[in-house]
Design an enzyme around this catalytic site. Structure first.
Site, short mmCIF file in Angstrom:
data_model
loop_
_atom_site.label_atom_id
_atom_site.label_comp_id
_atom_site.label_asym_id
_atom_site.label_seq_id
_atom_site.Cartn_x
_atom_site.Cartn_y
_atom_site.Cartn_z
N GLY A 53 0.80 -1.24 0.00
CA GLY A 53 0.00 0.00 0.00
C GLY A 53 0.83 1.28 0.00
O GLY A 53 0.36 2.32 0.46
N GLU A 59 8.01 5.22 -6.76
CA GLU A 59 9.04 4.34 -7.32
C GLU A 59 10.42 4.98 -7.26
O GLU A 59 11.23 4.88 -8.18
CB GLU A 59 8.69 3.95 -8.76
N CYS A 100 1.18 -11.88 4.06
CA CYS A 100 1.85 -13.01 3.41
C CYS A 100 0.82 -13.85 2.63
O CYS A 100 -0.20 -14.26 3.18
CB CYS A 100 2.55 -13.87 4.45
N CYS A 130 0.76 -17.64 4.38
CA CYS A 130 0.31 -17.94 5.75
C CYS A 130 -0.55 -16.85 6.37
O CYS A 130 -1.09 -17.05 7.46
CB CYS A 130 1.51 -18.25 6.63
ZN LIG Z 1 4.17 -16.48 5.59
#
Ligand SMILES: [Zn+2]
Length: 211
Positions: free
Chosen positions: A22, A92, A148, A151
């Site tokens: 973000g 950037e 992630c 997970c």
């Molecule tokens: Zn992970």
């Protein structure tokens, strides 16, 4: 502008983090707030070619802000030194060469508020370009985290996949003919393939040098 105001120095805010954290969204949010406060804002983004044109900063959630696409870093100074400009946003920022540091420093001396966004680590987890320097000289650092992909924990790294496999340490930045994908990953789920043991050693040595 009074003499008192013109002698005031500016500041540097750095927004960093992995892909999908973000950063552009946060940059757009701060620049929009400055516009609402009736400040004159210059918005820039890195352009891969040297043509000068107007483009947009687009965040992953679809927010847009018109920006000058800059190929030659000196154009940031040329446009930003205008006495009317009060706030300068750069997206950037990691792609600009070392000159960006002196250009940002000079604009701060001239009283401008700089807000820059970029990722500070490459897919190997190594610091990128001038980001370590910009983070050091910043007045304010915002290190964002993504989620992630594997997970669901906080992600601080960018996973690069080439043909659905973790990219190799020595893979070039652009793989010709391969399909590429990037994901946000936590440290446990982040993988870099080492072609030979020497790469792993070099990387460890590099990490130690950073400390
Ligand atoms: Zn992970």
């Amino acid at each position: 502008m009074s003499a008192e105001n013109s002698s005031k120095k500016g500041s540097l805010e750095v927004i960093c983090g992995p892909m999908f954290s973000g950063k552009s969204e946060e940059l757009i949010r701060r620049l929009r707030r400055a516009q609402i406060a009736k400040q004159n804002v210059l918005t820039c983004k890195h352009s891969l070619d040297n043509r000068y044109m107007i483009e947009c900063i687009i965040s992953h959630d679809g927010k847009k802000l018109e920006a000058e696409a800059i190929g030659d870093v000196h154009d940031i100074f040329r446009l930003g030194k205008d006495s009317k400009i009060e706030v300068i946003g750069i997206d950037e920022v990691q792609w600009f060469d070392a000159t960006i540091v002196s250009i940002i420093s000079q604009l701060i001396e001239m009283g401008k508020r700089l807000i820059v966004a970029g990722y500070e680590l490459d897919f190997r987890g190594r610091p990128v370009g001038q980001m370590p320097v910009l983070l050091s000289i910043a007045d304010k650092v915002t290190k964002l985290q993504a989620i992630c992909t594997l997970c669901g924990k906080d992600a601080t790294l960018t996973q690069r996949l080439v043909n659905d496999k973790p990219a190799k340490f020595n893979d070039p930045d652009i793989v010709v003919g391969g399909s590429e994908q990037y994901q946000a990953r936590c440290r446990n789920c982040h993988h870099v393939e080492y072609e030979v043991e020497k790469d792993r050693y070099t990387f460890k040595e590099f990490k130690l040098k950073q400390i």
